[in-house]
Write an enzyme that holds these catalytic residues in place. Structure first.
Site: not given
Length: 431
Positions: A215-219, A238, A336
């Site tokens: 996905g999106i982001g820092a993690i 995705e 997603g």
């Protein structure tokens, strides 16, 4: 289609003229995320005094979303399929709507006329020698919307990278607005000690040859930092961003072990900086397809060793995941996450991971909770969840009883909350 050049010239028009074709009561679908066509959206907003009850449909808005600002209510009503930073307040205040749906299902809503599309506003690359334009960084629901819209208006932008996979012919576009402008960029997030610890834990679950969805982001970006020693990773996701580019350039991501689309980066949209856009531009190994294909669990599961990595706001002691709401506030959406969790479960040796910090609000609130917030939705059911990861460790929930789940989740909660969670688990009959 040999006369496409003549057709192209005949369809060229200014943004203001093109947007005159939007009528009151129309449903307008806007290209997704960094694929949003800023010039067309500005021209639409400029018509606010003349328009009434225009419904604007999209997922994440990366632009200013002026149509969702106070004072626009009579002209525009935003229908969010995922709530972004610039549309969140409008949804919260009741000036915009949120429609729950899996990302993979959006094309069906358009095609089956559950949400009939009157107008689509999108960005495309200049046409190739055969008259085909690339969707650039947003095929997802944009391509299906274009296939069933009454009117297709496209901003032709030379800054848009040309990606393989989904494409549209000049003849399928009604109006073309030439306007070159830099794409909206998503800046890399700040990665702190907590994210690094989570990233290191997640990386332990990723084997050589795995196919990743992130996905999106820092993690997710932190996970990538700990994959430098891995071999032959693949991407079927995705979306992907700048972190994947670094791994590709380091030879870690080769896509060599994938069963379907071997050697290819497969995504449905892209978000990142110019570095990402330059990497994918005319790169024969990068292909974007519509989201009902990329996010289809049946398609995902055809690759072996799929690892899906997604985040959450809360996980309760039964394993239910809330990834979209803060109390009754709609903070984001389903996206997603469930598509890929189910796809990973179909994959031979697949793993799905929910990764989240153990606390929020500077350590004062536990994200591992006895029960989800009152009013919060369950994004991913307890039946679907496999691994949950925090900075304190890994909980494997698959095939575990409710008692074993509660014990495993309490063990990865922040130590300051474990005693309280244990007491709550006993009161609920989980322990």
């Amino acid at each position: 289609m040999s006369n496409w050049r003549t057709s192209y010239k005949s369809k060229l028009i200014s943004a203001a003229e093109a947007l005159k074709n939007v009528k009151s009561g129309d449903r307008v679908v806007i290209g997704h995320a960094c694929g949003e066509p800023p010039t067309l959206v500005e021209a639409l907003v400029a018509r606010a005094p003349e328009l009434r009850d225009v419904e604007i449909v999209h997922m994440v808005a990366m632009g200013p979303a002026k149509y969702a600002q106070p004072g626009m209510e009579k002209s525009f009503r935003h229908n969010a399929l995922f709530v972004g930073a610039t549309t969140r307040k409008a949804v919260e205040e009741g000036r915009a709507d949120y429609t729950p749906c899996f990302f993979s299902e959006i094309p069906r809503l358009f095609r089956q006329k559950i949400l009939p599309v009157d107008v689509v506003l999108m960005q495309v690359t200049p046409p190739d020698d055969d008259g085909y334009c690339s969707f650039g960084v947003s095929a997802d629901y944009t391509q299906p919307a274009a296939e069933c819209a009454r009117l297709v208006i496209a901003q032709v932008n030379r800054y848009l990278p040309r990606t393989g996979g989904a494409k549209i012919h000049v003849e399928q576009i009604d109006y073309l607005v030439e306007k070159d402008e830099p794409l909206i960029e998503l800046r890399p997030p700040q990665i702190g000690d907590v994210e690094r610890a989570i990233g290191e834990n997640v990386a332990r679950l990723i084997d050589d040859g795995a196919t990743l969805q992130m996905g999106i982001g820092a993690i997710p970006d932190a996970v990538l930092l700990f994959l430098q020693g891995k071999k032959d990773l693949g991407i079927h996701s995705e979306m992907f961003s700048d972190g994947v580019v670094a791994l590709a350039e380091a030879g870690v991501v080769t896509n060599r072990k994938k069963n379907i689309h071997p050697g290819k980066f497969i995504a449905t949209f892209l978000m990142g900086t110019r570095r990402l856009y330059d990497f994918v531009d005319n790169n024969p190994d990068v292909e974007l397809y519509s989201v009902d294909y990329v996010n289809d669990p049946y398609i995902i599961g055809q690759n072996d060793n799929v690892v899906s990595i997604n985040s959450a706001l809360q996980v309760d002691l039964m394993g239910q995941v809330n990834a979209e709401m803060i109390g009754r506030r709609q903070f984001s959406g389903v996206g997603g996450q469930v598509d890929f969790i189910r796809g990973a479960s179909r994959s031979k040796n697949g793993k799905s991971i929910i990764a989240l910090p153990a606390t929020a609000a500077k350590g004062t609130v536990s994200r591992i909770v006895a029960q989800l917030d009152c009013g919060a939705a369950v994004t991913t059911s307890r039946n679907d969840v496999h691994f949950v990861v925090t900075e304190y460790g890994i909980a494997d929930l698959r095939g575990k009883s409710l008692r074993a789940r509660a014990q495993a989740l309490i063990s990865i909660a922040d130590p300051a909350f474990r005693e309280q969670l244990t007491q709550q688990a006993y009161q609920m009959g989980l322990l």
